[in-house]
Design an enzyme around this catalytic site. Structure first.
Site, short mmCIF file in Angstrom:
data_model
loop_
_atom_site.label_atom_id
_atom_site.label_comp_id
_atom_site.label_asym_id
_atom_site.label_seq_id
_atom_site.Cartn_x
_atom_site.Cartn_y
_atom_site.Cartn_z
N GLY A 49 9.14 -43.72 4.92
CA GLY A 49 9.03 -44.25 6.23
C GLY A 49 10.33 -44.04 6.95
O GLY A 49 10.45 -43.68 8.21
N ASP A 107 6.46 -55.69 7.94
CA ASP A 107 5.04 -56.26 8.42
C ASP A 107 4.93 -57.59 7.79
O ASP A 107 5.50 -58.73 8.43
CB ASP A 107 3.95 -55.28 7.82
CG ASP A 107 2.73 -55.44 8.09
OD1 ASP A 107 2.39 -56.22 8.95
OD2 ASP A 107 1.92 -54.77 7.57
N LYS A 135 6.92 -56.80 13.07
CA LYS A 135 5.79 -57.37 13.47
C LYS A 135 6.06 -58.85 13.00
O LYS A 135 5.60 -59.51 12.03
CB LYS A 135 4.61 -56.94 12.59
CG LYS A 135 4.19 -55.49 13.00
CD LYS A 135 2.83 -55.15 12.02
CE LYS A 135 2.47 -53.68 12.48
NZ LYS A 135 1.37 -53.41 11.44
N ARG A 172 7.46 -37.73 17.08
CA ARG A 172 8.58 -38.38 17.73
C ARG A 172 8.32 -39.48 18.58
O ARG A 172 9.17 -40.20 19.05
CB ARG A 172 9.66 -37.19 18.18
CG ARG A 172 10.13 -36.28 16.91
CD ARG A 172 11.25 -35.40 17.49
NE ARG A 172 12.57 -36.32 18.12
CZ ARG A 172 13.33 -37.00 17.19
NH1 ARG A 172 13.26 -36.55 15.93
NH2 ARG A 172 14.18 -37.55 17.80
P1 5GP Z 1 5.45 -55.25 4.30
O1 5GP Z 1 5.65 -55.27 2.83
O2 5GP Z 1 6.36 -55.92 5.08
O3 5GP Z 1 4.12 -55.77 4.51
O4 5GP Z 1 5.14 -53.63 4.73
C1 5GP Z 1 6.17 -52.80 4.94
C2 5GP Z 1 5.74 -51.37 4.69
O5 5GP Z 1 4.45 -51.29 4.73
C3 5GP Z 1 6.70 -50.77 5.66
O6 5GP Z 1 7.84 -50.09 5.05
C4 5GP Z 1 5.57 -49.61 5.95
O7 5GP Z 1 5.87 -48.66 4.82
C5 5GP Z 1 4.18 -50.23 5.69
N1 5GP Z 1 3.83 -50.79 7.06
C6 5GP Z 1 3.40 -51.76 7.55
N2 5GP Z 1 3.02 -51.92 8.70
C7 5GP Z 1 2.62 -50.64 9.02
C8 5GP Z 1 1.99 -49.94 10.20
O8 5GP Z 1 1.49 -50.57 11.23
N3 5GP Z 1 1.87 -48.58 9.93
C9 5GP Z 1 2.44 -47.87 8.93
N4 5GP Z 1 2.21 -46.55 9.07
N5 5GP Z 1 2.86 -48.34 7.94
C10 5GP Z 1 3.02 -49.71 7.93
MG MG Z 2 7.99 -48.40 4.24
#
Ligand code: 5GP
Ligand code: MG
Length: 181
Positions: A49, A107, A135, A172
């Site tokens: 990502g 997230d 977020k 982009r």
């Molecule tokens: P966390 O572990 O903080 O919940 O999520 C982190 C990972 O989840 C990020 O590196 C990303 O790959 C994915 N992720 C979290 N939220 C989103 C989102 O709104 N869109 C996308 N495409 N990936 C997300």
């Molecule tokens: Mg990620």
């Protein structure tokens, strides 16, 4: 770039335009430049990502720096899974270095929360986190977000490296799930 894109079964609308993203990345790069002028930091790009964010940020960094990549997987579809898989990181490049993790989005925080102890075993001098998107309302596992380009609401986004089930990383601009989707 189109105002609206369709990926699999969902529609997404433009949320943050490229121009705005690059201005923010430039300013974060400048700030990191000042904060790390005493050393040669290691930028650790989290794949897949953060490939685009990492490339844009590191190429705006003016000082000497090292570059590393780590594969961390936790998402399936539009949901983060509890299962976090880490691979591809060479411990030798981490040892003794001041590390800046470059993430696409923080997230729930779970991914980095699980990754930080693994990274700390590789004995970095210290670790900070820079993310393209954050977020704050979704955070359940507390990790320190030292640099964030954009704090955003709790909606699913794609583009600028972020995907929906494998698609959308190449755009982009950043898109958010459309209300009618
Ligand atoms: P966390 O572990 O903080 O919940 O999520 C982190 C990972 O989840 C990020 O590196 C990303 O790959 C994915 N992720 C979290 N939220 C989103 C989102 O709104 N869109 C996308 N495409 N990936 C997300
Ligand atoms: Mg990620």
């Amino acid at each position: 770039m189109p105002k609206r894109v369709h990926l699999h079964d969902k529609a997404f609308k433009v949320f943050i335009e490229e121009k705005e993203i690059l201005i923010k990345i430039e300013s974060i790069a400048k700030q990191i430049n000042e904060d790390y002028s005493h050393t040669e930091p290691l930028f650790l790009i989290v794949l897949k990502g953060a490939f685009m964010f990492g490339s844009e940020l590191v190429s705006r960094y003016q000082g000497h720096c090292h570059l590393g990549f780590v594969n961390i997987k936790s998402y399936q579809g539009m949901k983060s899974t509890g299962n976090v898989q880490v691979s591809g990181l060479d411990p030798d490049i981490v040892k003794g270095r001041e590390v800046i993790i470059l993430e696409d989005i923080v997230d729930s925080g779970r991914t980095l929360y699980k990754f930080l102890p693994i990274l700390n075993e590789m004995q970095p001098a210290n670790v900070q986190i820079a993310t393209l998107l954050y977020k704050p309302d979704a955070m359940k596992f507390h990790v320190p977000v030292n640099y964030s380009c954009f704090d955003i609401p709790n909606d699913f986004v794609i583009g600028f490296g972020l995907d929906y089930d494998g698609l959308g990383r190449n755009y982009r601009d950043i898109y958010q799930l459309a209300a009618d989707s």
